[in-house]
Motif scaffolding. Structure first.
Motif, PDB file in Angstrom:
ATOM      1  N   ALA A 102     -25.612  20.263  48.644  1.00  0.00           N
ATOM      2  CA  ALA A 102     -25.749  18.969  47.973  1.00  0.00           C
ATOM      3  C   ALA A 102     -26.267  17.903  48.928  1.00  0.00           C
ATOM      4  O   ALA A 102     -27.101  17.061  48.553  1.00  0.00           O
ATOM      5  N   GLU A 103     -25.808  17.925  50.170  1.00  0.00           N
ATOM      6  CA  GLU A 103     -26.274  16.954  51.152  1.00  0.00           C
ATOM      7  C   GLU A 103     -27.762  17.143  51.442  1.00  0.00           C
ATOM      8  O   GLU A 103     -28.511  16.171  51.575  1.00  0.00           O
ATOM      9  N   ARG A 104     -28.210  18.381  51.547  1.00  0.00           N
ATOM     10  CA  ARG A 104     -29.628  18.631  51.822  1.00  0.00           C
ATOM     11  C   ARG A 104     -30.493  18.174  50.649  1.00  0.00           C
ATOM     12  O   ARG A 104     -31.551  17.570  50.842  1.00  0.00           O
ATOM     13  N   VAL A 105     -30.057  18.477  49.427  1.00  0.00           N
ATOM     14  CA  VAL A 105     -30.830  18.071  48.245  1.00  0.00           C
ATOM     15  C   VAL A 105     -30.818  16.554  48.094  1.00  0.00           C
ATOM     16  O   VAL A 105     -31.817  15.930  47.709  1.00  0.00           O
ATOM     17  N   ARG A 106     -29.690  15.933  48.407  1.00  0.00           N
ATOM     18  CA  ARG A 106     -29.572  14.480  48.296  1.00  0.00           C
ATOM     19  C   ARG A 106     -30.532  13.761  49.245  1.00  0.00           C
ATOM     20  O   ARG A 106     -30.966  12.626  48.970  1.00  0.00           O
ATOM     21  N   ARG A 113     -29.158  11.271  42.640  1.00  0.00           N
ATOM     22  CA  ARG A 113     -27.749  11.681  42.705  1.00  0.00           C
ATOM     23  C   ARG A 113     -27.657  13.194  42.612  1.00  0.00           C
ATOM     24  O   ARG A 113     -28.451  13.829  41.910  1.00  0.00           O
ATOM     25  N   VAL A 114     -26.702  13.761  43.319  1.00  0.00           N
ATOM     26  CA  VAL A 114     -26.439  15.201  43.281  1.00  0.00           C
ATOM     27  C   VAL A 114     -24.945  15.399  43.081  1.00  0.00           C
ATOM     28  O   VAL A 114     -24.131  14.818  43.804  1.00  0.00           O
ATOM     29  N   ALA A 115     -24.579  16.205  42.107  1.00  0.00           N
ATOM     30  CA  ALA A 115     -23.171  16.438  41.806  1.00  0.00           C
ATOM     31  C   ALA A 115     -22.912  17.930  41.642  1.00  0.00           C
ATOM     32  O   ALA A 115     -23.535  18.575  40.793  1.00  0.00           O
ATOM     33  N   PRO A 116     -22.014  18.511  42.422  1.00  0.00           N
ATOM     34  CA  PRO A 116     -21.606  19.917  42.199  1.00  0.00           C
ATOM     35  C   PRO A 116     -20.821  20.027  40.900  1.00  0.00           C
ATOM     36  O   PRO A 116     -20.023  19.148  40.555  1.00  0.00           O
ATOM     37  N   ILE A 138     -16.268  18.093  37.357  1.00  0.00           N
ATOM     38  CA  ILE A 138     -17.085  17.146  38.107  1.00  0.00           C
ATOM     39  C   ILE A 138     -16.182  16.147  38.800  1.00  0.00           C
ATOM     40  O   ILE A 138     -15.085  15.819  38.304  1.00  0.00           O
ATOM     41  N   ALA A 139     -16.624  15.625  39.929  1.00  0.00           N
ATOM     42  CA  ALA A 139     -15.851  14.632  40.665  1.00  0.00           C
ATOM     43  C   ALA A 139     -15.875  13.302  39.920  1.00  0.00           C
ATOM     44  O   ALA A 139     -16.874  12.979  39.255  1.00  0.00           O
ATOM     45  N   PRO A 140     -14.809  12.502  39.980  1.00  0.00           N
ATOM     46  CA  PRO A 140     -14.756  11.222  39.253  1.00  0.00           C
ATOM     47  C   PRO A 140     -15.913  10.303  39.593  1.00  0.00           C
ATOM     48  O   PRO A 140     -16.476   9.649  38.706  1.00  0.00           O
ATOM     49  N   GLU A 141     -16.281  10.204  40.880  1.00  0.00           N
ATOM     50  CA  GLU A 141     -17.385   9.311  41.258  1.00  0.00           C
ATOM     51  C   GLU A 141     -18.722   9.795  40.715  1.00  0.00           C
ATOM     52  O   GLU A 141     -19.617   8.986  40.416  1.00  0.00           O
ATOM     53  N   ASP A 142     -18.880  11.102  40.537  1.00  0.00           N
ATOM     54  CA  ASP A 142     -20.112  11.622  39.948  1.00  0.00           C
ATOM     55  C   ASP A 142     -20.144  11.389  38.442  1.00  0.00           C
ATOM     56  O   ASP A 142     -21.207  11.111  37.875  1.00  0.00           O
ATOM     57  N   LEU A 143     -18.996  11.495  37.794  1.00  0.00           N
ATOM     58  CA  LEU A 143     -18.934  11.230  36.366  1.00  0.00           C
ATOM     59  C   LEU A 143     -19.268   9.773  36.072  1.00  0.00           C
ATOM     60  O   LEU A 143     -19.917   9.465  35.062  1.00  0.00           O
ATOM     61  N   ALA A 144     -18.844   8.878  36.951  1.00  0.00           N
ATOM     62  CA  ALA A 144     -19.132   7.454  36.762  1.00  0.00           C
ATOM     63  C   ALA A 144     -20.616   7.148  36.869  1.00  0.00           C
ATOM     64  O   ALA A 144     -21.062   6.073  36.436  1.00  0.00           O
ATOM     65  N   GLY A 145     -21.412   8.066  37.415  1.00  0.00           N
ATOM     66  CA  GLY A 145     -22.843   7.850  37.554  1.00  0.00           C
ATOM     67  C   GLY A 145     -23.670   8.382  36.399  1.00  0.00           C
ATOM     68  O   GLY A 145     -24.894   8.293  36.442  1.00  0.00           O
ATOM     69  N   ILE A 146     -23.034   8.931  35.365  1.00  0.00           N
ATOM     70  CA  ILE A 146     -23.764   9.432  34.192  1.00  0.00           C
ATOM     71  C   ILE A 146     -23.824   8.315  33.162  1.00  0.00           C
ATOM     72  O   ILE A 146     -22.799   7.928  32.589  1.00  0.00           O
ATOM     73  N   VAL A 247     -28.658  17.521  39.462  1.00  0.00           N
ATOM     74  CA  VAL A 247     -29.513  16.615  40.238  1.00  0.00           C
ATOM     75  C   VAL A 247     -30.148  15.593  39.298  1.00  0.00           C
ATOM     76  O   VAL A 247     -30.722  15.955  38.269  1.00  0.00           O
ATOM     77  N   MET A 248     -30.017  14.309  39.658  1.00  0.00           N
ATOM     78  CA  MET A 248     -30.688  13.222  38.947  1.00  0.00           C
ATOM     79  C   MET A 248     -31.797  12.672  39.840  1.00  0.00           C
ATOM     80  O   MET A 248     -31.583  12.455  41.040  1.00  0.00           O
ATOM     81  N   VAL A 249     -32.970  12.440  39.266  1.00  0.00           N
ATOM     82  CA  VAL A 249     -34.122  11.963  40.037  1.00  0.00           C
ATOM     83  C   VAL A 249     -34.518  10.570  39.557  1.00  0.00           C
ATOM     84  O   VAL A 249     -34.120  10.124  38.471  1.00  0.00           O
ATOM     85  N   ASP A 250     -35.345   9.899  40.365  1.00  0.00           N
ATOM     86  CA  ASP A 250     -35.768   8.535  40.033  1.00  0.00           C
ATOM     87  C   ASP A 250     -36.731   8.512  38.852  1.00  0.00           C
ATOM     88  O   ASP A 250     -36.661   7.614  38.007  1.00  0.00           O
TER      89      ASP A 250
END
Length: 435
Positions: A102-106, A113-116, A138-146, A247-250
């Motif tokens: 995830a860090e490499r893809v990020r 955003r990248v979320a496992p 999903i992690a709470p902080e990743d869910l907050a980004g959807i 993975v979310m892209v711009d």
């Protein structure tokens, strides 16, 4: 002796507009506007209205469909080909080093955003009702980004409570089907549960509902459950691993250009599945349907415009005496042509303006109009289970309106030329012979 020079009349002179306006507002008994002209006016109005309304609904449906996809699903899903167990033959596609991947893809340019994720299909039961659901760990902080999930205007509950002990988030469709509210408990039953000496027994666990979301897509709201990432690992026996990376892209529309870099960063034996791969065929079908509908409605506009020809032919026939008098008074063929061109073009212009107004009003007030239609028909006109979204959307775009206006005016002006030329070439002697 010098010959007197004649001044050429400027095109569309004021007197030409005056004569055309006099013919348009003349009564039927005076040989003025015919019934066919009114029919062509109404026909163009309805055709332009139908064209703009169809284009607005088309644009709205595509925008709503794409927005619900991009707002509640991964733009790119990264997963592995897996490793086959020699003893059981089962392919393990989990990602043990998900954090490093995830860090490499990020770090890839263009990745937002990248979320496992840990995913699994289970049976949900509550209030003596059952439903098949798909659990996303999903992690709470990743869910907050959807965007479509973490929307306080359409959701119930506090997203901050997600991640607490035994707290999960469910779709509004699940809550409605199983008659659940905030604070209720939902039991999840997984067939791949606890492994014992006598085999694998189903895993059953009750969770508190702390958040109810509405993504805007029936299939998402009806089937999706979000569970904290760590709890999902325990529940599905993932043993500190993830199933895939979300993975979310711009720029989702240009996702194909960034996929090679994502795969390079994620490492060997990995694959990517984009939102266009999942929904591309449907979007292409929408595009083909849009083109076909535009052609069909363009034919309707042409048919309505052809009625102008009939109306102008009748007007020319009724005004034959006037044409003869005007020609003997010195009016040129070009002036006569422009007079009757103005008559026909004015009909097309008024019909186009009226159609644009009706089409724009329909697109703006589509919700109350559709509610009225649904009420008069007794309900059930729009089934979200079939169409995926909850209401008929409409998006008014300047390009769609301009294309409809250009098509209508262009056809109206073109078909007007032929009867106008016939009037201009009329022999004044023949026109006055029997008067």
């Amino acid at each position: 002796m010098t010959r007197p020079t004649t001044r050429r009349t400027a095109p569309f002179a004021p007197f030409e507009w005056m004569i055309a306006w006099r013919y348009l507002r003349a009564k039927r008994a005076e040989g003025g506007v015919s019934v066919m002209t009114w029919i062509s006016l109404v026909g163009i109005t309805l055709a332009v209205f139908a064209l703009i309304a169809t284009l607005a609904v088309r644009s709205g449906f595509r925008a709503e469909f794409v927005d619900t996809i991009l707002g509640a699903n991964a733009h790119v899903t990264v997963y592995t080909a897996g490793v086959r167990d020699a003893g059981t033959g089962i392919v393990d596609r989990s990602i043990p080093e998900y954090a490093e991947m995830a860090e490499r893809v990020r770090a890839v340019e263009g990745v937002e955003r990248v979320a496992p994720l840990v995913k699994g299909q289970v049976m949900a039961t509550a209030n003596q009702r059952n439903a098949g659901v798909e659990v996303h760990g999903i992690a709470p902080e990743d869910l907050a980004g959807i965007p479509r999930i973490a929307d306080p205007e359409t959701a119930q509950g506090a997203l901050e409570d997600f991640g607490t002990a035994d707290g999960i988030a469910i779709g509004s469709g699940i809550a409605r089907e199983l008659q659940l509210e905030l604070g209720d408990q939902l039991r999840l039953i997984s067939p791949d549960g606890v492994k014992t000496a006598f085999g694998t027994s189903p895993r059953v666990k009750a969770y508190d509902i702390v958040y109810i979301f509405t993504a805007g897509r029936y299939d998402i709201d009806r089937t999706r459950v979000y569970m904290p990432f760590g709890e999902a690992q325990l529940y599905f026996n993932r043993d500190a691993a993830a199933d895939e990376l979300e993975v979310m892209v711009d720029d989702p529309e240009a996702v194909d250009t960034i996929v090679p870099r994502i795969l390079q960063a994620s490492g060997e034996n990995t694959y990517a599945w984009t939102w266009m791969d999942a929904s591309g065929s449907f979007l292409r079908a929408l595009e083909i349907e849009d083109n076909v509908m535009f052609v069909i409605l363009s034919v309707l506009v042409l048919i309505a415009a052809m009625n102008i020809v009939s109306g102008l032919i009748m007007l020319v026939k009724n005004k034959g005496r006037d044409i003869g008098i005007l020609r003997t008074m010195g009016l040129t063929e070009g002036s006569v042509l422009r007079v009757f061109f103005i008559c026909g073009a004015f009909t097309g212009l008024i019909g186009t303006v009226a159609g644009v107004i009706l089409g724009c009003l329909f697109a703006i007030y589509i919700d109350p109009i559709f509610s009225l239609v649904n009420y008069l028909s007794g309900g059930g006109v729009w089934d979200p289970a079939v169409r995926g979204i909850y209401a008929l959307p409409a998006k008014l775009q300047a390009a769609d309106v301009l294309s409809a206006v250009a098509l209508s005016l262009g056809l109206s002006f073109i078909v007007t030329i032929f009867p106008a030329r016939r009037a201009a070439r009329m022999n004044p002697v023949e026109a006055l012979r029997y008067e």
